[in-house]
Design an enzyme around this catalytic site. Structure first.
Site, PDB file in Angstrom:
ATOM      1  N   HIS A 269       0.844  -1.108  -0.002  1.00 57.60           N
ATOM      2  CA  HIS A 269      -0.018  -0.183   0.025  1.00 57.60           C
ATOM      3  C   HIS A 269       0.984   1.252   0.123  1.00 57.60           C
ATOM      4  O   HIS A 269       1.891   1.240   0.877  1.00 57.60           O
ATOM      5  CB  HIS A 269      -0.960   0.163   1.294  1.00 57.60           C
ATOM      6  CG  HIS A 269      -2.206   0.884   1.136  1.00 57.60           C
ATOM      7  ND1 HIS A 269      -1.963   2.159   1.073  1.00 57.60           N
ATOM      8  CD2 HIS A 269      -3.379   0.605   0.929  1.00 57.60           C
ATOM      9  CE1 HIS A 269      -3.273   2.758   0.876  1.00 57.60           C
ATOM     10  NE2 HIS A 269      -4.021   1.735   0.788  1.00 57.60           N
TER      11      HIS A 269
ATOM     12  N   HIS B 298      10.107  14.122   8.170  1.00 55.78           N
ATOM     13  CA  HIS B 298      10.635  13.575   9.419  1.00 55.78           C
ATOM     14  C   HIS B 298      11.553  12.432   8.796  1.00 55.78           C
ATOM     15  O   HIS B 298      11.079  11.565   8.143  1.00 55.78           O
ATOM     16  CB  HIS B 298       9.535  13.292  10.114  1.00 55.78           C
ATOM     17  CG  HIS B 298      10.176  12.885  11.785  1.00 55.78           C
ATOM     18  ND1 HIS B 298      10.655  11.437  11.984  1.00 55.78           N
ATOM     19  CD2 HIS B 298       9.981  13.258  12.639  1.00 55.78           C
ATOM     20  CE1 HIS B 298      10.756  11.336  12.977  1.00 55.78           C
ATOM     21  NE2 HIS B 298      10.612  12.341  13.830  1.00 55.78           N
TER      22      HIS B 298
ATOM     23  N   GLY C 212       4.361  22.399  10.087  1.00 57.98           N
ATOM     24  CA  GLY C 212       5.382  21.611  10.537  1.00 57.98           C
ATOM     25  C   GLY C 212       6.541  22.192   9.610  1.00 57.98           C
ATOM     26  O   GLY C 212       6.659  22.932   8.890  1.00 57.98           O
TER      27      GLY C 212
END
Lengths: 297, 297
Positions: free
Chosen positions: A80, A166, A161
């Site tokens: 996925h 990240h 952000g």
């Protein structure tokens, strides 16, 4: 007031990790963990929570905390597409709450996720104002591996952000939408091209039904293929029409439908509509269902 | 505690009579009128009530009072077999009540009907101890017109009330049973023999499915025929299997299924089972239904 939230996380192979996430949600007051399911082929899990805005918010933040600690996308493999350790967080109005309230909650929680965990956040669906960044697939395209390059391009700065992914948790998509049905149809073949062609024919983006998203994937552990779908408006594009079309399209390739599966929760109206279609029921009314009548009389 | 009661009365052509009966039920505390439907071909109406034992009892007696006053079987004509102005009164355990309690209620109410209205009453199904008088069809055979002669015979004295029929209201059958589904399938033909043959093949008494009662009737106003059924255990003999069999049997005569109808209430599990069958859903659980999950979590 019932708000549903259906976070999808990029872990479906380590049951202990998933169990810890479920426990973190259950520990929160004002929210119930209605369901969770994991798919080892997808390497993905879906949690279904319901509660008031405050409870749902706390539960999502607890889940993001666990996922950010336990999932490293640099080593994640699965069928996925995924961009984040917590990949997508949709809020869904169920009872006594408006879409606008869910949009406001999505923006609040999206901002929190970004600031608390240093993860870039993109708003989607009803929470997004930018048509190029409304659809999950458009935002996620390129997946985790392509994210750094994508974020460097114009038009792809996150809504909240940092300006770069990240390092292990990628980015997270947060938004609000109507209830959808996660529906997979497994075909009795190992020919991936068949599933991909059927998916292309049935999904809206390439010419199919208006409220269907679909992709064809291989279920390695079983040696069969799957048309993996989201039905984003089961009232307008009903599940039975999608099933019948996939079945007919598969027959063109000499392939039979092996089975189907509903992942997570399904509104009873969607199943009733299928029964009504196949049994050719005339004049059926929702309040002929005994349980419905007992609750609403 | 929820007891369901589904009285069938022999009036389906005079809406004002039926409306007065519905009003009489609604006027009673402790019981709700969940549904009522009338069939002009059958010349019959079905009421669905639910409540506690006391409320349901009062409502049934109010209904019998109206029916006994307003219906005269000597002039009643209709496609559905009938023996009484109030033809049958089944009590059904739904929640927080046992079958034994429903049997006790059936016996109490049966006795009341007999003494208050001078109508002979036969107990049936779970409330009957006599195998020859368990099945509604066996008790009702001969209908109103044959009742006087039948009651003169050995073995047919009623369980309560006078030894001869009420002159205009006939006799009433009262008992307790599991939930059933009143299900009709209309065929695109005027050939009554086709409906009768299909009904004979599908009903238990003549070799068909264990939990199906069926008869073939003509819908005069529409010029088509109907297989009219009671599915007495939808878990063991599911609605989809019955539908598919009727459809296949009709095809043998070159006849198509036009439509089907559910009369009154249907348990959601029956519709879910149909959706599961036709959509080939694997691993489906009742608590994947959103409304069910929200109520039971």
């Amino acid at each position: 007031m019932v708000i549903e939230c259906v976070p999808n996380v990029s872990e479906g192979r380590r049951p202990e990790i998933v169990a810890a996430m479920a426990e973190a949600i259950r520990a929160i007051d004002g929210v119930r963990l209605l369901d969770h399911s994991s798919d080892a082929s997808h390497n993905r899990s879906v949690f279904t929570l319901a509660g008031d805005a405050a409870g749902v918010e706390r539960a999502v933040l607890a889940l993001v905390e666990r996922a950010t600690a336990d999932i490293d996308l640099r080593t994640h493999r699965g069928e996925h597409p995924r961009m984040g350790a917590v990949d997508v967080v949709p809020f869904v109005p169920i009872e006594g709450v408006t879409m606008a309230e869910c949009v406001a909650l999505a923006r609040k929680v999206g901002s929190e996720i970004a600031s608390r965990f240093n993860v870039p956040v993109y708003l989607y669906e009803e929470a997004s104002n930018d048509p190029a960044r409304k659809n999950l697939e458009d935002i996620r395209r390129g997946e985790f591996e392509g994210l750094a390059a994508k974020m460097a391009k114009a038009g792809w700065a996150p809504d909240f952000g940092p300006a770069a992914p990240h390092s292990s948790a990628g980015a997270t998509v947060v938004g609000a939408r109507m209830p959808l049905i996660a529906y997979n149809i497994n075909l009795a073949t190992n020919r991936l091209d068949v599933a991909k062609k059927i998916a292309a024919g049935i999904r809206h983006s390439s010419g199919g039904y208006r409220y269907v998203k679909a992709m064809g994937i291989m279920l390695e552990d079983r040696g069969i293929v799957q048309v993996s779908m989201n039905l984003t408006n089961y009232e307008k594009t009903p599940i039975f029409r999608v099933f019948e079309t996939v079945k007919r399209e598969a027959a063109r390739y000499g392939v039979q439908v092996l089975e189907s599966e509903i992942v997570g929760l399904v509104p009873s109206a969607a199943l009733n509509a299928a029964a009504e279609f196949y049994l050719q029921i005339e004049g059926f009314k929702a309040d002929q269902v005994l349980e419905h009548k007992l609750r609403h009389e």
